[in-house]
Design a protein around this motif. Structure first.
Motif, PDB file in Angstrom:
ATOM      1  N   ALA A 286       0.824  -1.204   0.000  1.00 10.63           N
ATOM      2  CA  ALA A 286       0.000   0.000   0.000  1.00 10.63           C
ATOM      3  C   ALA A 286       0.860   1.257   0.000  1.00 10.63           C
ATOM      4  O   ALA A 286       0.390   2.342  -0.356  1.00 10.63           O
ATOM      5  CB  ALA A 286      -0.936  -0.005   1.206  1.00 10.63           C
ATOM      6  N   LEU A 287       2.135   1.131   0.391  1.00  9.66           N
ATOM      7  CA  LEU A 287       3.024   2.293   0.400  1.00  9.66           C
ATOM      8  C   LEU A 287       3.270   2.843  -1.001  1.00  9.66           C
ATOM      9  O   LEU A 287       3.734   3.974  -1.147  1.00  9.66           O
ATOM     10  CB  LEU A 287       4.361   1.928   1.055  1.00  9.66           C
ATOM     11  CG  LEU A 287       4.332   1.705   2.568  1.00  9.66           C
ATOM     12  CD1 LEU A 287       5.698   1.257   3.062  1.00  9.66           C
ATOM     13  CD2 LEU A 287       3.908   2.989   3.280  1.00  9.66           C
ATOM     14  N   TRP A 288       2.970   2.050  -2.009  1.00  8.65           N
ATOM     15  CA  TRP A 288       3.147   2.537  -3.381  1.00  8.65           C
ATOM     16  C   TRP A 288       2.226   3.727  -3.661  1.00  8.65           C
ATOM     17  O   TRP A 288       2.447   4.477  -4.606  1.00  8.65           O
ATOM     18  CB  TRP A 288       2.883   1.407  -4.382  1.00  8.65           C
ATOM     19  CG  TRP A 288       3.991   0.410  -4.444  1.00  8.65           C
ATOM     20  CD1 TRP A 288       4.840   0.054  -3.434  1.00  8.65           C
ATOM     21  CD2 TRP A 288       4.374  -0.386  -5.574  1.00  8.65           C
ATOM     22  NE1 TRP A 288       5.718  -0.912  -3.854  1.00  8.65           N
ATOM     23  CE2 TRP A 288       5.453  -1.204  -5.163  1.00  8.65           C
ATOM     24  CE3 TRP A 288       3.905  -0.512  -6.868  1.00  8.65           C
ATOM     25  CZ2 TRP A 288       6.076  -2.111  -6.021  1.00  8.65           C
ATOM     26  CZ3 TRP A 288       4.516  -1.422  -7.723  1.00  8.65           C
ATOM     27  CH2 TRP A 288       5.589  -2.200  -7.305  1.00  8.65           C
ATOM     28  N   LEU A 342      -9.879  -2.587  -3.607  1.00  4.55           N
ATOM     29  CA  LEU A 342      -9.918  -3.283  -4.893  1.00  4.55           C
ATOM     30  C   LEU A 342      -8.797  -2.834  -5.808  1.00  4.55           C
ATOM     31  O   LEU A 342      -8.321  -3.601  -6.652  1.00  4.55           O
ATOM     32  CB  LEU A 342     -11.276  -3.047  -5.557  1.00  4.55           C
ATOM     33  CG  LEU A 342     -12.479  -3.705  -4.879  1.00  4.55           C
ATOM     34  CD1 LEU A 342     -13.771  -3.262  -5.533  1.00  4.55           C
ATOM     35  CD2 LEU A 342     -12.357  -5.223  -4.908  1.00  4.55           C
ATOM     36  N   THR A 343      -8.353  -1.589  -5.678  1.00  6.22           N
ATOM     37  CA  THR A 343      -7.269  -1.086  -6.522  1.00  6.22           C
ATOM     38  C   THR A 343      -5.934  -1.680  -6.117  1.00  6.22           C
ATOM     39  O   THR A 343      -5.115  -2.053  -6.967  1.00  6.22           O
ATOM     40  CB  THR A 343      -7.200   0.449  -6.441  1.00  6.22           C
ATOM     41  OG1 THR A 343      -8.441   1.003  -6.871  1.00  6.22           O
ATOM     42  CG2 THR A 343      -6.076   0.987  -7.322  1.00  6.22           C
ATOM     43  N   LEU A 344      -5.702  -1.785  -4.825  1.00  2.56           N
ATOM     44  CA  LEU A 344      -4.425  -2.316  -4.343  1.00  2.56           C
ATOM     45  C   LEU A 344      -4.321  -3.823  -4.553  1.00  2.56           C
ATOM     46  O   LEU A 344      -3.225  -4.365  -4.663  1.00  2.56           O
ATOM     47  CB  LEU A 344      -4.245  -1.980  -2.870  1.00  2.56           C
ATOM     48  CG  LEU A 344      -4.012  -0.505  -2.551  1.00  2.56           C
ATOM     49  CD1 LEU A 344      -4.046  -0.263  -1.054  1.00  2.56           C
ATOM     50  CD2 LEU A 344      -2.684  -0.040  -3.137  1.00  2.56           C
ATOM     51  N   GLY A 345      -5.455  -4.507  -4.610  1.00  2.00           N
ATOM     52  CA  GLY A 345      -5.423  -5.942  -4.848  1.00  2.00           C
ATOM     53  C   GLY A 345      -4.678  -6.677  -3.745  1.00  2.00           C
ATOM     54  O   GLY A 345      -4.889  -6.430  -2.557  1.00  2.00           O
ATOM     55  N   PRO A 346      -3.769  -7.584  -4.099  1.00  2.46           N
ATOM     56  CA  PRO A 346      -3.037  -8.351  -3.094  1.00  2.46           C
ATOM     57  C   PRO A 346      -2.220  -7.478  -2.141  1.00  2.46           C
ATOM     58  O   PRO A 346      -1.865  -7.926  -1.050  1.00  2.46           O
ATOM     59  CB  PRO A 346      -2.112  -9.238  -3.941  1.00  2.46           C
ATOM     60  CG  PRO A 346      -2.789  -9.342  -5.256  1.00  2.46           C
ATOM     61  CD  PRO A 346      -3.459  -8.024  -5.469  1.00  2.46           C
ATOM     62  N   ALA A 347      -1.919  -6.241  -2.528  1.00  2.00           N
ATOM     63  CA  ALA A 347      -1.176  -5.356  -1.629  1.00  2.00           C
ATOM     64  C   ALA A 347      -1.985  -4.972  -0.403  1.00  2.00           C
ATOM     65  O   ALA A 347      -1.428  -4.458   0.564  1.00  2.00           O
ATOM     66  CB  ALA A 347      -0.754  -4.082  -2.393  1.00  2.00           C
ATOM     67  N   VAL A 371      -5.621  -6.743 -13.918  1.00  4.95           N
ATOM     68  CA  VAL A 371      -4.890  -5.547 -13.490  1.00  4.95           C
ATOM     69  C   VAL A 371      -5.808  -4.706 -12.601  1.00  4.95           C
ATOM     70  O   VAL A 371      -6.507  -3.810 -13.096  1.00  4.95           O
ATOM     71  CB  VAL A 371      -4.420  -4.710 -14.702  1.00  4.95           C
ATOM     72  CG1 VAL A 371      -3.475  -3.610 -14.236  1.00  4.95           C
ATOM     73  CG2 VAL A 371      -3.737  -5.598 -15.739  1.00  4.95           C
ATOM     74  N   PRO A 372      -5.845  -4.965 -11.297  1.00  3.23           N
ATOM     75  CA  PRO A 372      -6.732  -4.193 -10.419  1.00  3.23           C
ATOM     76  C   PRO A 372      -6.456  -2.694 -10.459  1.00  3.23           C
ATOM     77  O   PRO A 372      -7.361  -1.882 -10.240  1.00  3.23           O
ATOM     78  CB  PRO A 372      -6.421  -4.764  -9.025  1.00  3.23           C
ATOM     79  CG  PRO A 372      -5.838  -6.115  -9.272  1.00  3.23           C
ATOM     80  CD  PRO A 372      -5.098  -6.000 -10.566  1.00  3.23           C
ATOM     81  N   GLN A 373      -5.216  -2.301 -10.785  1.00  5.61           N
ATOM     82  CA  GLN A 373      -4.850  -0.892 -10.728  1.00  5.61           C
ATOM     83  C   GLN A 373      -5.555  -0.044 -11.790  1.00  5.61           C
ATOM     84  O   GLN A 373      -5.511   1.186 -11.717  1.00  5.61           O
ATOM     85  CB  GLN A 373      -3.340  -0.718 -10.894  1.00  5.61           C
ATOM     86  CG  GLN A 373      -2.513  -1.419  -9.857  1.00  5.61           C
ATOM     87  CD  GLN A 373      -2.346  -2.885 -10.178  1.00  5.61           C
ATOM     88  OE1 GLN A 373      -2.964  -3.754  -9.573  1.00  5.61           O
ATOM     89  NE2 GLN A 373      -1.499  -3.204 -11.147  1.00  5.61           N
TER      90      GLN A 373
END
Length: 562
Positions: A286-288, A342-347, A371-373
């Motif tokens: 999530a830090l991304w 949902l955007t971060l997905g596995p993160a 590609v959830p992003q």
């Protein structure tokens, strides 16, 4: 707002504004030379989805000109048992390319769509945010932050969905106007029809992911508004909600019918549904969202920065508990957390707790998101809205106590906007030379399609560089970057594959002769061929005795079957 948006575009994509007929590529600022774009020289050619976008638009234009089905792809996978098809009509930008292509060339026409789509995004975001703040300057700052989010800029240089970002603020703007007019007893039909029209345009464009996101967003907002009206004991906006739903349903119906027609019921999900693909493309953590040094170009880009995230967190509270204008942002505040998840997905996983994987395995819509992003088109818009709400309330309180601070607040907002946009520079721009007048392309164009299809080398499944050469030379190609289920095409490419390494066996020669292919274009793609390897492959092909070198110019070499 239009002038400022165009100025920011010129600055953040520099020097594209000076070379609008060039091919725009990017590489990450921290990159020390590993990225092929960082090593670009005129004798190299970088492929990518942006070249395929331009190619598809030429296919649709040619189909319309010749009164054929717009979904046919007669240029890729030539000489096969059945023509390939495409679901991408790339509206509303394909008509613009059709108009400009004969005047300025294909690449300049394509780049014009990037500029105008960015302008449309900025203006639509400004118009929508203007409804959520009393200060146009604040709405403009938010619109710039959304329009030039690193994910959007990164996708503009590579993917078609970036030129459709305008649709989300435009649909929200029209939706809110329709509801406001309905509450006040005024005519609401035109803005409600506009919402449906935007949904249909996104569907017809062929961008499946954005059509899905827009459909889900509008359905949620309609339900939220109906439920709010019931709780507040006021008349429910059934009529505008029905018109909007009808437009969305029309877009969904179009997508289902066209996909069934184009792909003939075959498997079109490709890597979608493969969780390993999700893990490969998802952010590392999530830090991304807030660490600029972690920002990576392409599909994994989710960076928005600490400023936007911190303000959005404050705006979330303001929208949930506030009144007045802040209350209008409440449905988006409700969406913010699930959108981020949902955007971060596995993160977004917490140790051994993997909620995203659970959803991907049990909810088909989530599972098909390779590609959830790509949800950043909506997630970043909601974050920017919440940030604007926080600043709007802060400015209201500040200026109520000290009205004379208005000029200082305006100057601080302008300075902060500039700093945010500067922080969003996470990549260096590379402008490749256009190859429309390359000697190889010119020779192919002069030979005409009566000379048969061409084969692009290296031979692989997704080779947009060959498609682009085919578009410029007006020639068909054996290669294909196409999702149409065609096992025969996969088998043909497998048999022709060794040519990419400089080996010509009898089976490959037989395929070339059977398909009427006499010309090969060897493309110096740096992410395929290491330095010097391109020339080695050409020498090996010529030494085989089956091919002769006709001409070489820059990144291309033209070989003919002997």
């Amino acid at each position: 707002m239009a002038v400022v948006t165009l100025a920011a575009w010129a600055a953040l994509t520099w020097p594209l504004a000076l070379r609008m007929d060039g091919i725009w590529a990017q590489y990450a600022i921290p990159d020390l030379g590993n990225d092929p774009a960082a090593r670009y020289r005129p004798e190299l050619f970088l492929g990518g989805d942006h070249l395929q976008n331009a190619f598809i638009q030429t296919v649709v234009i040619d189909n319309v000109r010749h009164l054929r089905s717009p979904y046919l792809d007669l240029y890729e996978g030539a000489a096969g048992p059945a023509p390939l098809r495409t679901s991408s009509l790339d509206v509303p930008w394909t008509p613009l390319v059709a108009l400009l292509w004969p005047l300025v060339g294909l690449q300049a026409a394509y780049n014009a769509t990037l500029v105008l789509s960015t302008l449309a995004t900025g203006l639509a975001a400004f118009g929508w945010l203007r409804r959520h703040t009393r200060w146009p300057l604040l709405a403009g700052a938010g619109a710039l932050a959304y329009t030039f989010t690193p994910h959007h800029l990164s996708q503009l240089a590579s993917h078609f969905n970036a030129v459709m970002w305008w649709a989300f603020p435009a649909a929200l703007w029209a939706f809110e106007v329709a509801l406001e007019r309905h509450r006040s007893g005024r005519s609401w039909l035109r803005p409600a029809l506009a919402v449906g029209a935007v949904a249909v345009v996104v569907a017809v464009s062929g961008e499946y992911h954005l059509a899905l996101y827009l459909t889900a967003m509008l359905c949620f907002l309609a339900v939220f508004e109906l439920a709010s009206a019931w709780l507040d004991r006021r008349p429910a906006p059934w009529a505008p909600a029905g018109v909007v739903t009808a437009g969305v349903a029309l877009g969904v119906a179009y997508t289902l019918v066209v996909f069934a027609y184009v792909f003939r019921g075959g498997d079109v999900q490709g890597g979608n549904g493969d969780y390993e693909e999700v893990l490969r493309l998802a952010p590392g953590s999530a830090l991304w969202l807030v660490r600029r040094d972690l920002a990576t170009l392409g599909e994994g880009m989710v960076y928005v920065g600490w400023a936007v995230v911190a303000l959005a967190a404050a705006g979330l509270v303001v929208a949930l508990v506030g009144r007045g204008r802040a209350r209008d942002a409440r449905p988006h505040a409700v969406l913010a957390v699930p959108l981020l998840f949902l955007t971060l997905g596995p993160a977004a996983d917490l140790g051994a707790v993997r909620p995203y994987r659970f959803l991907a395995e049990h909810v088909s819509v989530v599972g098909l998101q390779r590609v959830p992003q790509r949800l950043m088109v909506l997630t970043s818009l909601v974050l920017v809205l919440l940030a604007v709400c926080a600043l709007d309330l802060a400015a209201e309180r500040l200026l109520a106590a000290w009205p004379r601070l208005a000029p200082v607040a305006a100057a601080a907002l302008l300075a902060g906007t500039v700093l945010v946009l500067n922080d969003y520079v996470v990549a260096r721009n590379v402008i490749m030379e256009d190859v429309a007048d390359n000697r190889v392309v010119t020779a192919l164009r002069a030979a005409g399609d009566q000379a048969g299809p061409i084969l692009g080398v290296p031979v692989r499944g997704q080779v947009s560089a060959t498609s682009y050469v085919a578009a410029l030379s007006r020639r068909r190609a054996l290669n294909a970057y196409n999702q149409t289920p065609a096992p025969w095409q996969d088998e043909r490419m497998r048999q022709l594959g060794p040519i990419g390494a400089g080996r010509v066996d009898p089976a490959a020669v037989e395929i070339l002769r059977a398909t009427g292919t006499t010309q090969l274009v060897v493309i110096n793609e740096p992410h395929i061929y290491k330095p010097g390897r391109w020339r080695t492959v050409i020498d090996r092909l010529v030494a085989s005795g089956h091919l002769r070198l006709v001409t070489a110019d820059g990144p291309f070499a033209l070989l003919e079957l002997t």
